[in-house]
Scaffold this motif. Structure first.
Motif, PDB file in Angstrom:
ATOM      1  N   LEU A  35       0.792  -1.170  -0.077  1.00  7.62           N
ATOM      2  CA  LEU A  35      -0.049  -0.037  -0.039  1.00  7.62           C
ATOM      3  C   LEU A  35       0.743   1.268   0.057  1.00  7.62           C
ATOM      4  O   LEU A  35       0.875   2.087  -0.597  1.00  7.62           O
ATOM      5  N   ALA A  36       2.030   1.365   0.830  1.00  4.50           N
ATOM      6  CA  ALA A  36       2.774   2.394   0.684  1.00  4.50           C
ATOM      7  C   ALA A  36       3.356   2.498  -0.427  1.00  4.50           C
ATOM      8  O   ALA A  36       3.697   3.714  -0.944  1.00  4.50           O
ATOM      9  N   ARG A  37       3.951   1.323  -0.864  1.00  3.93           N
ATOM     10  CA  ARG A  37       4.709   1.433  -2.442  1.00  3.93           C
ATOM     11  C   ARG A  37       3.921   1.902  -3.430  1.00  3.93           C
ATOM     12  O   ARG A  37       4.202   2.863  -4.167  1.00  3.93           O
ATOM     13  N   ASP A  38       2.640   1.589  -3.425  1.00  7.68           N
ATOM     14  CA  ASP A  38       1.678   2.006  -4.481  1.00  7.68           C
ATOM     15  C   ASP A  38       1.102   3.467  -4.225  1.00  7.68           C
ATOM     16  O   ASP A  38       1.008   4.398  -5.125  1.00  7.68           O
ATOM     17  N   GLY A  39       1.337   3.934  -2.990  1.00 10.75           N
ATOM     18  CA  GLY A  39       1.020   5.395  -2.762  1.00 10.75           C
ATOM     19  C   GLY A  39       1.826   6.451  -3.197  1.00 10.75           C
ATOM     20  O   GLY A  39       1.553   7.375  -3.535  1.00 10.75           O
ATOM     21  N   MET A  40       3.094   5.997  -3.267  1.00  8.94           N
ATOM     22  CA  MET A  40       4.397   6.710  -3.701  1.00  8.94           C
ATOM     23  C   MET A  40       4.149   6.763  -5.388  1.00  8.94           C
ATOM     24  O   MET A  40       4.742   7.757  -5.748  1.00  8.94           O
ATOM     25  N   LYS A  41       3.281   6.057  -6.054  1.00  8.13           N
ATOM     26  CA  LYS A  41       3.016   6.288  -7.462  1.00  8.13           C
ATOM     27  C   LYS A  41       2.153   7.388  -7.618  1.00  8.13           C
ATOM     28  O   LYS A  41       1.974   7.951  -8.840  1.00  8.13           O
ATOM     29  N   GLN A  42       1.356   8.016  -6.578  1.00  7.58           N
ATOM     30  CA  GLN A  42       0.414   9.170  -6.816  1.00  7.58           C
ATOM     31  C   GLN A  42       1.118  10.211  -6.661  1.00  7.58           C
ATOM     32  O   GLN A  42       1.112  11.323  -5.881  1.00  7.58           O
ATOM     33  N   GLU A  43       2.390  10.636  -7.579  1.00  7.13           N
ATOM     34  CA  GLU A  43       3.075  11.801  -7.677  1.00  7.13           C
ATOM     35  C   GLU A  43       2.371  12.871  -7.795  1.00  7.13           C
ATOM     36  O   GLU A  43       3.108  14.165  -6.804  1.00  7.13           O
ATOM     37  N   ARG A  44       1.246  13.138  -8.171  1.00  7.25           N
ATOM     38  CA  ARG A  44       0.578  14.564  -8.100  1.00  7.25           C
ATOM     39  C   ARG A  44       0.359  15.023  -6.738  1.00  7.25           C
ATOM     40  O   ARG A  44       0.204  16.159  -6.620  1.00  7.25           O
ATOM     41  N   LEU A  45       0.201  14.017  -5.976  1.00 12.29           N
ATOM     42  CA  LEU A  45      -0.077  14.316  -4.550  1.00 12.29           C
ATOM     43  C   LEU A  45       1.334  14.732  -3.685  1.00 12.29           C
ATOM     44  O   LEU A  45       1.196  15.106  -2.645  1.00 12.29           O
ATOM     45  N   LEU A  46       2.305  14.284  -4.181  1.00  7.63           N
ATOM     46  CA  LEU A  46       3.599  14.432  -3.483  1.00  7.63           C
ATOM     47  C   LEU A  46       4.296  15.712  -3.966  1.00  7.63           C
ATOM     48  O   LEU A  46       5.054  16.030  -3.306  1.00  7.63           O
ATOM     49  N   VAL A  47       4.202  16.053  -5.290  1.00  7.98           N
ATOM     50  CA  VAL A  47       5.326  17.242  -5.687  1.00  7.98           C
ATOM     51  C   VAL A  47       5.234  18.622  -4.899  1.00  7.98           C
ATOM     52  O   VAL A  47       6.173  19.118  -5.070  1.00  7.98           O
ATOM     53  N   ASN A  48       3.868  18.779  -4.521  1.00  8.93           N
ATOM     54  CA  ASN A  48       3.905  20.098  -3.714  1.00  8.93           C
ATOM     55  C   ASN A  48       4.188  19.915  -2.406  1.00  8.93           C
ATOM     56  O   ASN A  48       3.960  21.149  -1.798  1.00  8.93           O
ATOM     57  N   ASN A  49       4.424  18.696  -1.775  1.00 13.55           N
ATOM     58  CA  ASN A  49       4.589  18.457  -0.558  1.00 13.55           C
ATOM     59  C   ASN A  49       6.052  19.365  -0.037  1.00 13.55           C
ATOM     60  O   ASN A  49       7.009  19.036  -0.781  1.00 13.55           O
ATOM     61  N   PRO A  50       5.897  20.088   1.002  1.00 17.83           N
ATOM     62  CA  PRO A  50       7.203  21.000   1.323  1.00 17.83           C
ATOM     63  C   PRO A  50       8.373  20.059   1.822  1.00 17.83           C
ATOM     64  O   PRO A  50       9.398  20.322   1.790  1.00 17.83           O
ATOM     65  N   ARG A  51       7.748  18.801   2.098  1.00 17.39           N
ATOM     66  CA  ARG A  51       8.772  17.778   2.595  1.00 17.39           C
ATOM     67  C   ARG A  51       9.161  16.647   1.714  1.00 17.39           C
ATOM     68  O   ARG A  51       8.042  16.108   0.902  1.00 17.39           O
ATOM     69  N   THR A  52      10.110  16.115   1.437  1.00 14.48           N
ATOM     70  CA  THR A  52      10.379  15.068   0.505  1.00 14.48           C
ATOM     71  C   THR A  52       9.714  13.647   1.400  1.00 14.48           C
ATOM     72  O   THR A  52      10.048  13.488   2.585  1.00 14.48           O
ATOM     73  N   VAL A  53       9.056  12.934   0.847  1.00 21.77           N
ATOM     74  CA  VAL A  53       8.363  11.881   1.195  1.00 21.77           C
ATOM     75  C   VAL A  53       9.072  10.477   0.602  1.00 21.77           C
ATOM     76  O   VAL A  53       9.148  10.251  -0.328  1.00 21.77           O
ATOM     77  N   THR A  54       9.224   9.520   1.455  1.00 24.76           N
ATOM     78  CA  THR A  54       9.756   8.499   1.289  1.00 24.76           C
ATOM     79  C   THR A  54       8.847   7.443   1.354  1.00 24.76           C
ATOM     80  O   THR A  54       7.579   7.608   2.075  1.00 24.76           O
TER      81      THR A  54
END
Length: 51
Positions: A9-28
């Motif tokens: 689930l975590a690995r697949d969540g990382m594929k949702q790049e549009r939700l991660l690109v504007n995050n002020p912190r890098t998410v692993t």
């Protein structure tokens, strides 16, 4: 959801790049897994794990 499926689930969540690109912190993937586990703990009536 089986607890063993959480890493997937975590690995697949990382594929949702549009939700991660504007995050002020890098998410692993590890951050995502911790977040998922905290959500499950915070909302046990809604999110249940099976073993």
């Amino acid at each position: 959801m089986p607890e063993a499926d959480l890493p997937m689930l975590a690995r697949d969540g990382m594929k949702q790049e549009r939700l991660l690109v504007n995050n002020p912190r890098t998410v692993t993937e590890a951050d995502t897994l911790v977040f998922i586990k905290r959500l499950i703990k915070a909302f046990p009536e809604t999110l249940r794990l099976t073993h």
